[in-house]
Design a protein around this motif. Structure first.
Motif, PDB file in Angstrom:
ATOM      1  N   THR A  40       0.799  -1.090   0.023  1.00  0.00           N
ATOM      2  CA  THR A  40      -0.080   0.236   0.314  1.00  0.00           C
ATOM      3  C   THR A  40       0.957   1.229  -0.021  1.00  0.00           C
ATOM      4  OG1 THR A  40      -1.843  -1.373   0.876  1.00  0.00           O
ATOM      5  CG2 THR A  40      -1.748   0.891   1.418  1.00  0.00           C
ATOM      6  N   PHE A  41       1.152   1.875  -0.819  1.00  0.00           N
ATOM      7  CA  PHE A  41       1.837   3.323  -1.116  1.00  0.00           C
ATOM      8  C   PHE A  41       0.982   4.151  -1.720  1.00  0.00           C
ATOM      9  CE2 PHE A  41       2.448   1.483  -4.989  1.00  0.00           C
ATOM     10  CZ  PHE A  41       2.570   2.618  -5.667  1.00  0.00           C
ATOM     11  N   ILE A  42       1.270   5.315  -1.256  1.00  0.00           N
ATOM     12  CA  ILE A  42       1.197   6.877  -2.450  1.00  0.00           C
ATOM     13  C   ILE A  42       1.554   7.252  -3.212  1.00  0.00           C
ATOM     14  CG2 ILE A  42       2.035   7.911   0.228  1.00  0.00           C
ATOM     15  CD1 ILE A  42      -1.107  10.237  -0.356  1.00  0.00           C
ATOM     16  N   GLY A  43       1.213   7.749  -4.000  1.00  0.00           N
ATOM     17  CA  GLY A  43       2.965   8.248  -5.082  1.00  0.00           C
ATOM     18  C   GLY A  43       2.335   9.281  -5.337  1.00  0.00           C
ATOM     19  N   LEU A  44       3.226  10.362  -6.387  1.00  0.00           N
ATOM     20  CA  LEU A  44       2.592  11.115  -7.219  1.00  0.00           C
ATOM     21  C   LEU A  44       3.879  10.568  -8.407  1.00  0.00           C
ATOM     22  CD1 LEU A  44       1.955  14.491  -7.484  1.00  0.00           C
ATOM     23  CD2 LEU A  44       4.554  14.480  -6.961  1.00  0.00           C
ATOM     24  N   SER A  45       2.747  11.574  -9.687  1.00  0.00           N
ATOM     25  CA  SER A  45       3.507  11.088 -11.339  1.00  0.00           C
ATOM     26  C   SER A  45       3.225  12.159 -11.777  1.00  0.00           C
ATOM     27  CB  SER A  45       3.233   9.920 -12.235  1.00  0.00           C
ATOM     28  OG  SER A  45       1.192  10.215 -12.108  1.00  0.00           O
ATOM     29  N   ALA A  46       4.141  12.403 -12.964  1.00  0.00           N
ATOM     30  CA  ALA A  46       4.511  13.644 -14.093  1.00  0.00           C
ATOM     31  C   ALA A  46       5.052  13.432 -15.211  1.00  0.00           C
ATOM     32  CB  ALA A  46       5.068  14.412 -13.351  1.00  0.00           C
ATOM     33  N   GLY A  47       3.986  13.783 -16.097  1.00  0.00           N
ATOM     34  CA  GLY A  47       4.694  13.348 -17.291  1.00  0.00           C
ATOM     35  C   GLY A  47       4.591  14.231 -18.751  1.00  0.00           C
ATOM     36  N   ALA A  48       4.541  13.994 -19.922  1.00  0.00           N
ATOM     37  CA  ALA A  48       4.393  14.512 -20.834  1.00  0.00           C
ATOM     38  C   ALA A  48       3.947  13.528 -22.089  1.00  0.00           C
ATOM     39  CB  ALA A  48       5.507  15.630 -21.666  1.00  0.00           C
ATOM     40  N   GLY A  49       3.208  14.207 -23.438  1.00  0.00           N
ATOM     41  CA  GLY A  49       3.171  12.928 -23.892  1.00  0.00           C
ATOM     42  C   GLY A  49       2.374  13.458 -25.836  1.00  0.00           C
ATOM     43  N   ILE A  50       1.501  13.226 -26.562  1.00  0.00           N
ATOM     44  CA  ILE A  50       1.348  13.378 -28.094  1.00  0.00           C
ATOM     45  C   ILE A  50      -0.298  13.100 -27.627  1.00  0.00           C
ATOM     46  CG2 ILE A  50       1.141  13.070 -30.385  1.00  0.00           C
ATOM     47  CD1 ILE A  50       3.553  11.497 -29.911  1.00  0.00           C
ATOM     48  N   SER A  51      -0.923  14.046 -27.764  1.00  0.00           N
ATOM     49  CA  SER A  51      -2.649  14.444 -27.844  1.00  0.00           C
ATOM     50  C   SER A  51      -2.689  14.198 -29.566  1.00  0.00           C
ATOM     51  CB  SER A  51      -3.083  15.586 -27.101  1.00  0.00           C
ATOM     52  OG  SER A  51      -2.405  17.172 -27.824  1.00  0.00           O
ATOM     53  N   LEU A  52      -3.590  13.523 -29.983  1.00  0.00           N
ATOM     54  CA  LEU A  52      -4.858  13.481 -30.872  1.00  0.00           C
ATOM     55  C   LEU A  52      -6.619  14.076 -30.698  1.00  0.00           C
ATOM     56  CD1 LEU A  52      -3.854  10.382 -32.368  1.00  0.00           C
ATOM     57  CD2 LEU A  52      -3.041  12.646 -33.396  1.00  0.00           C
ATOM     58  N   ALA A  53      -6.526  15.329 -31.370  1.00  0.00           N
ATOM     59  CA  ALA A  53      -8.121  15.496 -31.438  1.00  0.00           C
ATOM     60  C   ALA A  53      -8.824  15.924 -32.244  1.00  0.00           C
ATOM     61  CB  ALA A  53      -7.620  16.927 -30.157  1.00  0.00           C
ATOM     62  N   PRO A  54      -8.897  14.422 -33.077  1.00  0.00           N
ATOM     63  CA  PRO A  54      -9.389  15.094 -33.933  1.00  0.00           C
ATOM     64  C   PRO A  54     -11.209  14.801 -34.354  1.00  0.00           C
ATOM     65  CG  PRO A  54      -9.691  12.237 -33.966  1.00  0.00           C
ATOM     66  CD  PRO A  54      -8.461  13.017 -32.478  1.00  0.00           C
ATOM     67  N   GLY A  55     -11.476  16.142 -35.094  1.00  0.00           N
ATOM     68  CA  GLY A  55     -12.685  16.267 -35.724  1.00  0.00           C
ATOM     69  C   GLY A  55     -13.908  15.931 -36.236  1.00  0.00           C
ATOM     70  N   SER A  56     -14.783  16.444 -36.440  1.00  0.00           N
ATOM     71  CA  SER A  56     -15.696  15.849 -37.735  1.00  0.00           C
ATOM     72  C   SER A  56     -15.235  15.919 -38.837  1.00  0.00           C
ATOM     73  CB  SER A  56     -17.315  16.563 -37.493  1.00  0.00           C
ATOM     74  OG  SER A  56     -17.351  17.863 -37.077  1.00  0.00           O
ATOM     75  N   LEU A 240       3.836   9.862 -21.214  1.00  0.00           N
ATOM     76  CA  LEU A 240       5.017   8.645 -21.029  1.00  0.00           C
ATOM     77  C   LEU A 240       5.068   9.229 -19.440  1.00  0.00           C
ATOM     78  CD1 LEU A 240       7.100   6.755 -20.934  1.00  0.00           C
ATOM     79  CD2 LEU A 240       8.764   8.453 -21.904  1.00  0.00           C
ATOM     80  N   THR A 241       5.126   8.615 -18.586  1.00  0.00           N
ATOM     81  CA  THR A 241       5.260   9.375 -17.009  1.00  0.00           C
ATOM     82  C   THR A 241       6.168   8.586 -16.618  1.00  0.00           C
ATOM     83  OG1 THR A 241       3.270   7.970 -15.810  1.00  0.00           O
ATOM     84  CG2 THR A 241       2.436  10.245 -16.998  1.00  0.00           C
ATOM     85  N   LEU A 242       6.958   9.336 -14.939  1.00  0.00           N
ATOM     86  CA  LEU A 242       7.756   8.798 -13.852  1.00  0.00           C
ATOM     87  C   LEU A 242       7.253   8.967 -12.904  1.00  0.00           C
ATOM     88  CD1 LEU A 242      10.208   7.683 -13.435  1.00  0.00           C
ATOM     89  CD2 LEU A 242      11.698   9.819 -13.500  1.00  0.00           C
ATOM     90  N   GLY A 243       7.088   7.833 -11.653  1.00  0.00           N
ATOM     91  CA  GLY A 243       6.629   7.903 -10.847  1.00  0.00           C
ATOM     92  C   GLY A 243       7.304   7.445  -9.777  1.00  0.00           C
ATOM     93  N   TYR A 244       6.597   7.908  -8.612  1.00  0.00           N
ATOM     94  CA  TYR A 244       7.342   8.435  -6.959  1.00  0.00           C
ATOM     95  C   TYR A 244       6.882   8.008  -6.521  1.00  0.00           C
ATOM     96  CZ  TYR A 244      10.455   9.341  -2.656  1.00  0.00           C
ATOM     97  OH  TYR A 244      11.007   9.117  -2.007  1.00  0.00           O
ATOM     98  N   HIS A 245       6.705   7.010  -5.305  1.00  0.00           N
ATOM     99  CA  HIS A 245       5.714   6.168  -4.645  1.00  0.00           C
ATOM    100  C   HIS A 245       6.657   5.799  -3.100  1.00  0.00           C
ATOM    101  CE1 HIS A 245       7.516   2.068  -5.797  1.00  0.00           C
ATOM    102  NE2 HIS A 245       6.937   2.878  -7.240  1.00  0.00           N
ATOM    103  N   LEU A 246       5.811   5.795  -2.127  1.00  0.00           N
ATOM    104  CA  LEU A 246       5.841   5.508  -0.395  1.00  0.00           C
ATOM    105  C   LEU A 246       5.297   4.752  -0.047  1.00  0.00           C
ATOM    106  CD1 LEU A 246       7.739   9.548   0.485  1.00  0.00           C
ATOM    107  CD2 LEU A 246       9.010   7.259   0.288  1.00  0.00           C
ATOM    108  N   PRO A 247       5.915   3.682   1.015  1.00  0.00           N
ATOM    109  CA  PRO A 247       5.225   2.739   1.668  1.00  0.00           C
ATOM    110  C   PRO A 247       4.235   3.360   3.183  1.00  0.00           C
ATOM    111  CG  PRO A 247       7.268   1.903   1.696  1.00  0.00           C
ATOM    112  CD  PRO A 247       7.263   3.535   1.444  1.00  0.00           C
ATOM    113  N   LEU A 248       2.974   3.217   2.621  1.00  0.00           N
ATOM    114  CA  LEU A 248       2.129   3.562   3.610  1.00  0.00           C
ATOM    115  C   LEU A 248       1.925   2.637   5.203  1.00  0.00           C
ATOM    116  CD1 LEU A 248      -1.644   4.861   1.547  1.00  0.00           C
ATOM    117  CD2 LEU A 248       0.615   6.300   2.997  1.00  0.00           C
TER     118      LEU A 248
END
Length: 248
Positions: A40-56, A240-248
């Motif tokens: 059981t842990f709590i964590g924080l993650s952050a990342g960046a990536g590519i989004s696609l927003a196709p329309g009609s 793509l994210t990198l997370g850090y977590h600590l046990p509770l």
């Protein structure tokens, strides 16, 4: 190195390089680390990536001879999440609170070669931008020789967090002053998403590839000049994210 790449191709190339670096980094982090049978842990993650927003691809008549149409090309996405994971054996539950930003590719202006369209060819390109606070309920499964790898899946509800603050246009400014405001107001207040991802476990870090698919549109319609236009735009993000977590 190629110097004549389009912005979309350059963004894709950078993301591909990031994937390779993350694979090497996660191998170092997770080598020899086994996910515990009970965690059981709590964590924080952050990342960046590519989004696609196709329309009609429905044209929007902003003024005589001037239209807006989404390109469907890659945009950008950012996310920061606070999460907790409760794991029993190979199965786990993972609620998340996630702040995310989605940027569609800039829109194109057909008809710029002559006539009325040429009058607006100098306008800056602009795409949809949405800031969201998402609440998700994910479930997952750890696998591999030492349970170092995991896959997760689950729904999320994203709530729009304000706008970009584009001023209400002066009617005397015409389309040049109106289109930015119309697009700024367009994103929905809520959006239902489906999140899926795979990752690798480390002692305190994990690297994850997350895909967020928009089950409901990011944009349903545009309101302009006392008319409503159906203009459905879906947004999906590969992150793509990198997370850090600590046990509770």
């Amino acid at each position: 190195m190629e110097t004549n790449l389009t912005p979309a191709a350059r963004l894709t190339r950078i993301f591909q390089i990031g994937l390779l670096c993350a694979a090497a980094f996660s191998s170092t982090l997770a080598h020899g680390q086994e996910a515990p049978a009970r965690a059981t842990f709590i964590g924080l993650s952050a990342g960046a990536g590519i989004s696609l927003a196709p329309g009609s691809m429905q044209q929007l008549d902003m003024s005589q001879g001037s239209y807006l149409a989404p390109t469907g090309s890659p945009g950008a996405g950012l996310a920061v999440a606070l999460l907790t994971r409760v794991q029993r054996g190979r199965w786990f539950a993972q609620p998340e609170l996630r702040y995310q930003e989605v940027n569609s590719a800039p829109f194109e202006y057909p008809g710029g070669g002559g006539g009325y369209g040429s009058l607006f060819s100098g306008r800056p390109k602009r795409g949809f931008h949405a800031r969201q606070l998402a609440v998700s309920a994910l479930g997952g499964y750890s696998f591999g020789p030492h349970k170092q790898y995991y896959a997760l899946l689950g729904p999320a509800v994203a709530f729009r967090q304000g706008n970009d603050g584009v001023a209400t246009p002066n009617p005397a400014d015409g389309a040049n002053g109106s289109y930015a405001y119309v697009m700024d107001q367009a994103p929905e207040k809520t959006q239902v998403q489906l999140h899926a991802g795979v990752g690798r476990w480390g002692k305190h870090f994990d690297v994850e590839l997350r895909y967020a698919y928009g089950l409901t549109p990011l944009v349903r319609q545009l309101d302009f000049n006392n008319q409503t236009y159906d203009f459905k735009v879906r947004a999906s993000t590969l992150m793509l994210t990198l997370g850090y977590h600590l046990p509770l």
